[in-house]
Design an enzyme around this catalytic site. Sequence first.
Site, PDB file in Angstrom:
ATOM      1  N   THR A 175       0.851  -1.187   0.000  1.00  8.62           N
ATOM      2  CA  THR A 175       0.000   0.000   0.000  1.00  8.62           C
ATOM      3  C   THR A 175       0.889   1.239   0.000  1.00  8.62           C
ATOM      4  OG1 THR A 175      -1.822  -1.110   1.105  1.00  8.62           O
ATOM      5  CG2 THR A 175      -1.704   1.282   1.347  1.00  8.62           C
ATOM      6  N   ALA A 208      -2.888  -3.339  -2.579  1.00  9.06           N
ATOM      7  CA  ALA A 208      -4.283  -3.731  -2.399  1.00  9.06           C
ATOM      8  C   ALA A 208      -5.200  -2.682  -3.026  1.00  9.06           C
ATOM      9  CB  ALA A 208      -4.588  -3.905  -0.922  1.00  9.06           C
ATOM     10  N   GLN A 228      -4.132  -6.974  -6.777  1.00  7.69           N
ATOM     11  CA  GLN A 228      -4.659  -7.563  -5.550  1.00  7.69           C
ATOM     12  C   GLN A 228      -6.008  -6.933  -5.222  1.00  7.69           C
ATOM     13  OE1 GLN A 228      -3.304  -6.747  -1.440  1.00  7.69           O
ATOM     14  NE2 GLN A 228      -2.718  -8.909  -1.351  1.00  7.69           N
ATOM     15  N   HIS A 234      -7.107 -10.793  -1.730  1.00 12.57           N
ATOM     16  CA  HIS A 234      -6.516 -10.464  -0.432  1.00 12.57           C
ATOM     17  C   HIS A 234      -7.384 -11.111   0.649  1.00 12.57           C
ATOM     18  CE1 HIS A 234      -4.301  -8.614   2.646  1.00 12.57           C
ATOM     19  NE2 HIS A 234      -4.222  -7.374   2.203  1.00 12.57           N
ATOM     20  N   ALA A 267      -5.974 -11.919   3.748  1.00 11.33           N
ATOM     21  CA  ALA A 267      -5.005 -11.896   4.837  1.00 11.33           C
ATOM     22  C   ALA A 267      -5.166 -10.638   5.685  1.00 11.33           C
ATOM     23  CB  ALA A 267      -3.583 -11.963   4.257  1.00 11.33           C
ATOM     24  N   TYR A 302      -8.405  -8.318   7.199  1.00 13.00           N
ATOM     25  CA  TYR A 302      -9.455  -7.723   6.384  1.00 13.00           C
ATOM     26  C   TYR A 302     -10.634  -8.706   6.243  1.00 13.00           C
ATOM     27  CZ  TYR A 302      -5.802  -4.308   5.580  1.00 13.00           C
ATOM     28  OH  TYR A 302      -4.822  -3.363   5.777  1.00 13.00           O
ATOM     29  N   GLY A 325       8.620  -7.435  -0.134  1.00 10.05           N
ATOM     30  CA  GLY A 325       7.818  -6.226  -0.058  1.00 10.05           C
ATOM     31  C   GLY A 325       8.669  -4.986   0.057  1.00 10.05           C
TER      32      GLY A 325
END
Length: 364
Positions: free
Chosen positions: A27, A58, A100, A175, A177, A180, A318
């Site tokens: 993000t 995301a 995503q 997503h 994970a 959320y 990441g």
Amino acid sequence: MSSPSLFDPIRLGAIHAPNRILMAPLTRGRGTQQHVPTPMMIDYYAQRASAGLIITEATGISQEGLGWPFAPGIWTDEMVEAWKPVTDAVHGKGGRIMIQLWHMGRIVHPDFLNGAPPVSASATTAPDMAHTYEGKKPYAEARPLEVSEIPRLLEDYAHATRNAMRAGFDGVQIHAANGYLIDEFLRDSSNLRTDEYGGSPENRVRLLREVTQVVVGEAGADRTAVRLSPNGETQGVIDSNPASVFGVAAQALDALGIAFLELREPGPGGTFGATDQPRQSPLIRQHFKGPLVLNSDYDKARAQADLDSGLADAIAFGRPFIANPDLPERLSLDAPLADSPMATWYSQGPEGYIDYPALAKTDA
């Protein structure tokens, strides 16, 4: 037969990745306040096209599901048109890019919903504070998603998937994970339901399976992936017996034949979400036969070790990709990695976003 290296190609469903260094979702908050991608994002993703596969930040499937300031969405035609030059630029550099899909569940503050409460598995409240356009505010209690609303939610995922394919993405990652919506259904700290979507592991996996079926129906199984965070607490969501639910989840996803499964698995020394709960990847490996991608605090040595052991088929990096747009080259040369200041991770400008030089320019 020797194990693959990080720099060997891999087939991820329909996607032929030239290396096993994937760019994990990050993000970054560079969209508009209306969640439309901006031209700056074209450069950002194109700069990182040497990743075996880019998984985008995301991206909201609907206004109901998006509660992060300046994060992009994929539910309107305007958003689709703004994503097209991003995918074109990545493909023009020889890269591959998957979007995503995000529904944030109870993490959406009512400010994003005209004052309405967010939806979740149950009437629970996330800990800490929500990011809003007016600064940080306490989270609100979510309302349980009604069973009668599930078809509408599934259509939101289907619509977002159709839009993603129209925008030129090579596939979509669901997503599921990090606390959320889907994760809120999966894990027992946040799923207190007594209907067919709660209670047993099979029931708690139901929404994940139904969402994945819908996405597969639109994109094809070979262009569908899923991200899970099976161990530890994230945003107040944790499971008391992760092996029971994530073994069932892995079996369900294996039966659907998805392109790959990605796991975010922090350890005791993790920089985000440190936990003593054991990694579930060895168990999941037994039940999911497709490519398994692991993520969280990897360096080159640890990444190669998990490939060597057969635990992982690829590694998603990441934060290293933030300041190192040419991360695969740097890893191949054992070159030093630049750091990124957290102050610019979610800021709206080009600083700390598209101004990190590639290695050749650094050395010039």
